[in-house]
Motif scaffolding. Sequence first.
Motif, PDB file in Angstrom:
ATOM      1  N   GLU A 291       0.396  -1.162   0.047  1.00  0.00           N
ATOM      2  CA  GLU A 291      -0.138  -0.183   0.185  1.00  0.00           C
ATOM      3  C   GLU A 291       0.754   1.179   0.037  1.00  0.00           C
ATOM      4  O   GLU A 291       0.328   2.096  -0.926  1.00  0.00           O
ATOM      5  CB  GLU A 291      -0.918   0.415   1.435  1.00  0.00           C
ATOM      6  CG  GLU A 291      -1.967  -1.174   1.089  1.00  0.00           C
ATOM      7  CD  GLU A 291      -3.181  -0.484   2.539  1.00  0.00           C
ATOM      8  OE1 GLU A 291      -4.157  -1.003   2.225  1.00  0.00           O
ATOM      9  OE2 GLU A 291      -2.387  -1.313   3.360  1.00  0.00           O
ATOM     10  N   LYS A 297      -5.163   0.901  -1.758  1.00  0.00           N
ATOM     11  CA  LYS A 297      -5.908   0.946  -0.675  1.00  0.00           C
ATOM     12  C   LYS A 297      -6.409  -0.666  -0.594  1.00  0.00           C
ATOM     13  O   LYS A 297      -7.999  -0.865  -1.056  1.00  0.00           O
ATOM     14  CB  LYS A 297      -6.911   2.024  -0.319  1.00  0.00           C
ATOM     15  CG  LYS A 297      -7.831   1.427   1.308  1.00  0.00           C
ATOM     16  CD  LYS A 297      -6.535   2.014   2.014  1.00  0.00           C
ATOM     17  CE  LYS A 297      -7.990   2.099   3.310  1.00  0.00           C
ATOM     18  NZ  LYS A 297      -7.492   1.098   4.000  1.00  0.00           N
ATOM     19  N   GLU A 301     -10.928  -3.139   3.908  1.00  0.00           N
ATOM     20  CA  GLU A 301     -12.366  -3.221   2.974  1.00  0.00           C
ATOM     21  C   GLU A 301     -12.952  -4.385   2.576  1.00  0.00           C
ATOM     22  O   GLU A 301     -13.096  -4.703   2.319  1.00  0.00           O
ATOM     23  CB  GLU A 301     -11.213  -3.485   1.557  1.00  0.00           C
ATOM     24  CG  GLU A 301     -10.467  -1.715   0.817  1.00  0.00           C
ATOM     25  CD  GLU A 301     -11.074  -0.989   1.038  1.00  0.00           C
ATOM     26  OE1 GLU A 301     -11.678  -0.345  -0.175  1.00  0.00           O
ATOM     27  OE2 GLU A 301     -10.734  -0.222   2.021  1.00  0.00           O
TER      28      GLU A 301
END
Length: 308
Positions: A291, A297, A301
């Motif tokens: 990242e 990202k 998540e």
Amino acid sequence: MECMKMKIGFIGLGAMGRPMASNLLTAGYEVHAFDVVEAAVKEMEGKGAIGHPSAGEMAGHVDVIICSLPNAKIVEGTMCGKNGVFENCKEGTIIIDMSSVAPNTTKGMAKKAAEKGIHYIDAPVSGGVSGAAAGTLTIMVGADDETFDKVKPIFDVLGKNIYHVGEAGGGDAIKMVNNLLLGCNMAALAEALTLGVKCGLSVETMKQVISVSSGRSYALDAKLEKFIMAGQFTGGFAVDLQYKDLGLALEASRDEKVPLPMTAAAVQVYEMARAKGQGREDMSSIVKVWEDLTGAKIHGEADPQKGA
């Protein structure tokens, strides 16, 4: 000697050793305990164990010695050092090393032990702290047949899946190979997720598709939803531990003259995570390295509709 009458010494009462020693006490064994942390010994005494001020002093009081220690250097110092275990245990004592060390380290220790009439076997484990507490560990044993048969009832208390994989050093070898695959699979998963996100895929989509496709792995099943998508990296299997296990594989590769280019590359991924201060976080936290490098990202998540 009946197994339940065997007196067991336990050296190393850390995250894994403490629950294993506790399970042996619960099963009715007489357990003698030593750790460099005095409070850990006191805790085990509170559960019924007999505490000792040193590993060497304890060694002469027991029939079987189990050790669960951080690395080979500490194992060797405990066994071979001045006033250590080898100097003080009785002839015929069985030593079970449940630490994770290189196979040739165990073979060397077994040879030194045999010269003193001591039986030295290796029995590294898989299953983590939760498996140690539940007594459901997978235990990979390197031992001669007679010694294995003598201590098998002890292993049955500590684990659910017990594999006798060969002579001394065999247990360390199979765990090393297993953890090599785990470490490389995790590194590959982190790279794949990063590439997918940069190509416009969601982490949830990748989870759904890969979970039923040929790219599926234990790393994906165990680490993606619970750790990466949840955005939490506490507990689990630490980056430092996985780094150590890959290092053992590289050590063995030098001994056996086997090139391990993918393992060597994976080591550097974990080294980057360690450099970022993530050594105590779960191994899946290596996604944060990618990242930072790419701006993708990935962690945190989770699908909000699932309440994650």
